[in-house]
Motif scaffolding. Structure first.
Motif: not given
Length: 372
Positions: A17-22, A256-257
């Motif tokens: 999920w890192l891309g979605f969290l970015e 940071s997001n």
């Protein structure tokens, strides 16, 4: 519970999920959302406001209201609940101290819980180092609870001046058991008067950002000390995480997001607060999507607004906060009222809510790394 095993669960769950969290969902437009998110948004679109509130606050979803083909959403929720669930400490209800004046209910609640946890975990004559102690609310509550002494450390000298005045006036007994220390706390911080004591604990209520990490490093340099900490403001943590051995070897790197999401993910909302949030986002997102339709691809913040602004029509709202759109004033309302625009806005809001739940796992990851 094995802390490292739980941390690994967090890491492995978050990695895909890192891309979605970015980035926030709005800032990703017009890039397509992950397929799972698109399917889940369709399911959430059928929920009432009350059901959506239950989904957001309690990760609860009635199986009867979703498509059986989308049971992956239930798996997502159950995984987050399992990973972020910890054994609860049995707190009793404490009477409010007459001396805890001008302390908001949230902080008062936190102080009462922390004091009970600490009192049941330390010696009868413990000495505390209260980092970021401000005017001394936590130190005061602790020294009232037993035969303790506290060094209240803060970089803001004026807060300490105010704290001394308050204690002198309202609580002379506690004043004699608290020493205010004006100091920044970083990797070079030392305090010999505290370090020479046999029974000692470092305490921190809301050590902001990377200060929490500095507390851990200081604690690690001491002999037979204890540490009690409830951190905040993870979005200010910079690179001061992945500090345990296992995290240094195989940890994740968050934007940071994502860290900001960890700092605000557990706030429970009332039905009115959720309704207000949706109202605000409808106009803000509509404004951004209109600008995008005109070729302005840069996301721009409009700053602080008032809830009363959202009683205006969409056109007037846009002209108030984006005067450069005046040449388009005849198009603004028509664009917003389009079914296509409304659907896009609704999808973004729901995807935001789904994404917000990941913040709970990010926070758990950070706290476990520190605990390890």
């Amino acid at each position: 519970m094995n802390l490292e095993d739980r941390w690994i669960q967090c890491r492995d769950f978050l990695y895909p999920w890192l891309g979605f969290l970015e980035e926030e969902v709005l800032k990703k437009y017009p890039r397509q959302l992950p397929e799972d998110i698109i399917a889940w948004v369709k399911e959430l679109n059928h929920l009432s406001l009350v059901e959506l509130l239950e989904f957001q606050n309690k990760l609860s979803l009635d199986k009867t209201v979703i498509d059986k083909k989308s049971c992956s959403l239930l798996t997502y929720l159950n995984s987050i609940k399992k990973i972020t669930k910890f054994e609860k400490y049995d707190y009793s209800i404490l009477e409010t101290s007459n001396h805890q004046r001008k302390v908001n209910p949230k902080k008062k609640h936190e102080i009462h819980k922390l004091v009970q946890l600490i009192k049941n975990s330390v010696s009868e004559k413990e000495t505390f180092l209260d980092i970021g102690g401000g005017v001394g609310h936590l130190s005061q509550a602790l020294v009232q609870a037993g035969k303790y002494f506290s060094y209240c450390v803060d970089a803001n000298q004026q807060l300490q001046v105010d704290g001394k005045k308050r204690l002198k006036k309202w609580d002379q007994e506690s004043y004699a058991k608290i020493e205010f220390v004006t100091s920044f706390v970083n990797e070079k911080f030392k305090y010999k008067s505290f370090e020479s004591v046999k029974d000692k604990s470092i305490i921190g209520l809301h050590p902001c950002g990377k200060l929490g990490t500095e507390l851990i490093h200081y604690y690690d340099s001491l002999d037979k000390a204890k540490l009690f900490m409830a951190s905040c403001c993870y979005h200010k943590i910079d690179s001061a995480y992945n500090i345990s051995k296992i995290a240094k070897q195989s940890g994740l790197v968050f934007s940071s997001n994502a860290l900001h999401l960890a700092a605000r993910c557990h706030a429970y909302e009332s039905i009115q607060e959720l309704e207000n949030k949706i109202t605000v986002r409808k106009y803000r997102y509509g404004l951004h999507y209109f600008k995008h339709s005109q070729g302005n691809l840069e996301f721009s913040s409009i700053g602080n607004t008032k809830l009363s602004d959202y009683k205006m029509c969409f056109r007037d709202y846009c002209l108030k906060y984006s005067m450069e759109l005046e040449p388009y004033q005849t198009q603004l309302q028509d664009f917003y009222d389009l079914e296509k625009t409304q659907n896009l806005i609704q999808e973004t809001i729901l995807a935001d809510i789904i994404r917000g739940l990941l913040g709970r796992v990010v926070e758990t990851y950070l706290v476990l790394d520190r605990a390890i």
